[in-house]
Scaffold this active site. Structure first.
Site, PDB file in Angstrom:
ATOM      1  CD  GLU A 193      -2.150  -2.137   0.551  1.00  0.00           C
ATOM      2  OE1 GLU A 193      -1.466  -2.900   1.261  1.00  0.00           O
ATOM      3  OE2 GLU A 193      -2.703  -2.499  -0.490  1.00  0.00           O
ATOM      4  CG  ASN A 275      -1.761  -4.098  -3.656  1.00  0.00           C
ATOM      5  OD1 ASN A 275      -1.499  -4.535  -2.549  1.00  0.00           O
ATOM      6  ND2 ASN A 275      -1.481  -2.835  -3.999  1.00  0.00           N
ATOM      7  CG  ASP A 317      -5.806  -4.317  -2.016  1.00  0.00           C
ATOM      8  OD1 ASP A 317      -4.625  -4.517  -2.357  1.00  0.00           O
ATOM      9  OD2 ASP A 317      -6.177  -4.333  -0.832  1.00  0.00           O
TER      10      ASP A 317
HETATM   11 CA    CA Z   1      -3.029  -4.955  -0.751  1.00  0.00          CA
END
Ligand code: CA
Length: 588
Positions: A193, A275, A317
Site C-alpha cells: 500500500e 497488489n 486490491d
Molecule cells: Ca493490498
C-alpha cells in the site's frame, strides 16, 4: 584440576543437550509425519495444517477442556494472528507489537519474553500483527514491524543475531512467519500500500547472512551474495517494461507479505504476491508481473521457475498472497490456492500449469470465470472502477460495486488440507465493496492507492463461512456459516476433526466429513489466528491464540460497524482431554 574436569563435563552435557534439541531440516520434514511437535508455520513446510494425531477425535472431542492459558499482558492488545510453535517442551508464540514469548508447553509457565523496541514511524497497513516464528538449530527467528529479523536463543531468549531487511520509513514492514527451506531462511516483505518493491530473500538461518534476493516486480535485478557479502547479479526478474508502463515498476508493490510454503519434493518455495501499486489500475496498463501471483522459486538459485497470475492488471486490491499448499491428486503433485479474488486454483506444483479453477465464494462480479486453456480470467470490464481522467473534473472515476471486497474471499487466514478426506477447509467470506479510482503520485512513505472504497455486506445473517471444498470437482461439500467475517486459520486432524476460530471468540471443532459442529469454547476475545496440535507426555494438546483485531476493524467500512462490539485481548489457550463428563455443546 577437579573443578576444571567438572566444568568440562558440564560443558559436554550442555553441548549434547543443545545438539539433541537443535532443529534440523530433517526434523522439520519429519514433524509433519509424526505430529508430535510443531516446528513450522503450517504444521510442515507444505502448509497443509494437517496433523496425524488422533487421540482427540470425533468420538471424544466433547471432553476437550482448558489445560492452561497465558496472557500476553501489558497495555498492548490489538490483532493476535500468531500460530504457536512447539519444540522440546516449549511453546514459542509471537504477539502483537513484535513480541515473542517462550512458555512451558505443558504448564504455560513463562520462560522468557522478548519485545522489539519499535520506532514511532512504523507503517503497518493492517494492524500491528505478527503471524509466528521459525525454528532452526538452537534459534527461534521472527520478523518485526520495523522490517527486521531477530534470532533468539530458544533456551534463554538472548538475541543471537538481528538484521535489518528494509527501510520502514519507505513503508516496509514484516509480519509473516519466516520459512525454513533446504537449510535457508526465506522471508518476504510487507508494504504494497506504500509502493514498496516486493522481494523474497534467503539467509543463513544461523547468522542472518544474506544468500540471495529475488524481487517480485518485473524489471528489478536479483542478487546472490558471497560469504564476505560480495554481491553478484542473478538476472533481472522478467523483462523490464514488458508488463509495466514507464517508471511504475520502480514502485510496483507485489509484496509477498504472507510468507511462503516449501515442498522438498519439487525443491520449490511458493510465495504469493500482493497488489500492484498503486491501486488505480488505469495508471499501469499491462499485466504488472509478478503482482497478484504465485511465484515458484528454486530455493538453491533464487530464480523464479514459474509463476501463475490470478489477477492480471489488478484493479481491486486482490493481493494474491494466499498460501499455496502442495498435495497429491490423481497421482500427481499439485498445489492449491484459495485466492483473495474469490477463485480456487489447482496447479501442477512442478510447472505451474493450471489444472482446475472454480469459485469458492458465491458472488464474484469482476470475472465470469477462469479460462482453463489460457489460465486467464474472463474479465467483466464494466466491473473495473472507472478511469478518473475520463471524469468531468478528472478527480474521481466512476464507482462500481465489486465482490469479493478487497478484504477478499479469503485473506491472511490459512486454509487446511486433509489427505484423509481429500478436502480443503477454507475460511471464506462473502462481502462486496463500492470502489472508485482517484489520481495519485508516488511519495516515499505515503499511502499509494489512488482509490476510495466502502466495504458492504451482502447477506444479513452471515459474512463468514468455513467451507469444505473438493479440489477435483470444485464442489462445496459442507459449510458452517458465521455472522462475523472469518479471520482465523484452520487445523485438520487424523482424528477426523477441523478446528477454527471466530471473531465472536469461539474455537470450534467440526466433523471433517460432515461439518457438524461437535465442540466449541469461548476464549474471551476474537480468534483471528490458526490453531495447532501436538503431543506432550502422551497427551494431545490443542492450542489457539485469541485477540480480536487485524484488518477488518480498521478497514471494514459497514462491516466494521457490525463487529465493533467485539473486545480486544491477547491470550494463548491450550486444551486437552479430561476424563470427566462431556462438556455441553452449545448450538451453532
Ligand atoms: Ca493490498
Amino acid at each position: 584440576m577437579r573443578l576444571k574436569l567438572i566444568s568440562v563435563l558440564t560443558t559436554l552435557a550442555i553441548g549434547s543437550m543443545t545438539a539433541q534439541a537443535a532443529v534440523t531440516e530433517k526434523m522439520i520434514e519429519d514433524s509433519a509425519k509424526t505430529g508430535t511437535e510443531v516446528l513450522t508455520s503450517g504444521l510442515g513446510t507444505q502448509g497443509q495444517r494437517f496433523s496425524v494425531l488422533k487421540q482427540v477425535n470425533t468420538s471424544n472431542v466433547a471432553r476437550l477442556v482448558p489445560a492452561w492459558a497465558f496472557s500476553f499482558g501489558g497495555e498492548k492488545q490489538r490483532g493476535q494472528e500468531s500460530q504457536p510453535l512447539i519444540h522440546d517442551g516449549k511453546m514459542f508464540v509471537t504477539a502483537s507489537y513484535s513480541r515473542i514469548y517462550a512458555l512451558d508447553a505443558a504448564t504455560g509457565k513463562k520462560l522468557w519474553k522478548y519485545e522489539q523496541r519499535l520506532p514511532d514511524g512504523i507503517m503497518p497497513c493492517c494492524d500491528v500483527v505478527n503471524r509466528g516464528a521459525a525454528l532452526f538449530g538452537n534459534l527461534v527467528i521472527f520478523a518485526t514491524l520495523d522490517a527486521q529479523l531477530v534470532a533468539l536463543d530458544q533456551n534463554t531468549g538472548d538475541v543471537v543475531w538481528k538484521e535489518k531487511v528494509a527501510d520502514y520509513n519507505a513503508g516496509y514492514s514484516e509480519s509473516a512467519a519466516p520459512l525454513i527451506a533446504n537449510g535457508l531462511l526465506l522471508t518476504g516483505v510487507s508494504g504494497g500500500e506504500f509502493g514498496v518493491v516486493g522481494r523474497v530473500e534467503a539467509r543463513d538461518p544461523m547468522t542472518g547472512r544474506l544468500v540471495w534476493s529475488r524481487p517480485t516486480v518485473e524489471g528489478h535485478m536479483g542478487y546472490t551474495y558471497d560469504a564476505d557479502g560480495t554481491k553478484h547479479e542473478n538476472g533481472i526478474s522478467g523483462t523490464t517494461n514488458q508488463t509495466w508502463p514507464g517508471d511504475l515498476w520502480k514502485t510496483g508493490g507485489a509484496a509477498p507479505w504472507l510468507g511462503g510454503t516449501y515442498d522438498p519434493k519439487t525443491g520449490l518455495a511458493y510465495f504469493g504476491t500482493g497488489n500492484p501499486a498503486p491501486w488505480n489500475s488505469h495508471l499501469r496498463q499491462g499485466d504488472n508481473l509478478f503482482s497478484c501471483s504465485t511465484v515458484a522459486i528454486d530455493v538453491k538459485t533464487g530464480k523464479i521457475v514459474w509463476h501463475y497470475q490470478g489477477t492480471p492488471n489488478d484493479g481491486w486490491d486482490f493481493d494474491g498472497v494466499n498460501e499455496f499448499i502442495t498435495f497429491d491428486m490423481n497421482g500427481k503433485r499439485m498445489g492449491a490456492k484459495a485466492d483473495r479474488n474469490g477463485f480456487f486454483y489447482v496447479l501442477d506444483a512442478k510447472n505451474g500449469h493450471l489444472q482446475n479453477a472454480f469459485p469458492f465464494v458465491k458472488k464474484i462480479t469482476w470475472a465470469s470465470g477462469i479460462d482453463l486453456k489460457t489460465g486467464r480470467p474472463n474479465f467483466i470490464d464494466s466491473d473495473r472502477p472507472g478511469d478518473p481522467t475520463a471524469s468531468a473534473d478528472g478527480k474521481k472515476g466512476s464507482s462500481v460495486f465489486s465482490a469479493p471486497s478487497f478484504l477478499g474471499g479469503k485473506n491472511q487466514m490459512p486454509m487446511a488440507y486433509s489427505p484423509q478426506t481429500g478436502l480443503f477447509y477454507v475460511p471464506a467470506n462473502e462481502w462486496g465493496m463500492e470502489i472508485w479510482n482517484e489520481p495519485i503520485t508516488y511519495k516515499k512513505g505515503a499511502a499509494y492507492l489512488g482509490a476510495g472504497f466502502t466495504i458492504k455486506t451482502i447477506h444479513d445473517d452471515y459474512i463468514g463461512a468455513l467451507r469444505a471444498i473438493d479440489p477435483k470437482t470444485g464442489k462445496i461439500v459442507w459449510e458452517v456459516k458465521n455472522s462475523a467475517p472469518l479471520w482465523g486459520g484452520v487445523l485438520t486432524t487424523a482424528g477426523g476433526l477441523v478446528f477454527w476460530g471466530t471473531p465472536e471468540g469461539y474455537l470450534k471443532a467440526a466433523d471433517a466429513r460432515t461439518g457438524k459442529v461437535v465442540w466449541q469454547f469461548q476464549t474471551g476475545s476474537g480468534v483471528v489466528a490458526p490453531p495447532v496440535t501436538w503431543m506432550e507426555n502422551g497427551q494431545q494438546y490443542v492450542s489457539v491464540v485469541s485477540g480480536w483485531g487485524g484488518a477488518v476493524p480498521l478497514w471494514g467500512g459497514e462491516v466494521a460497524k457490525k463487529v465493533n462490539f467485539l473486545e480486544q485481548g491477547g491470550m494463548v489457550w491450550v486444551f486437552k482431554l479430561t476424563g470427566g463428563a462431556p462438556a455441553k455443546v452449545a448450538s451453532n
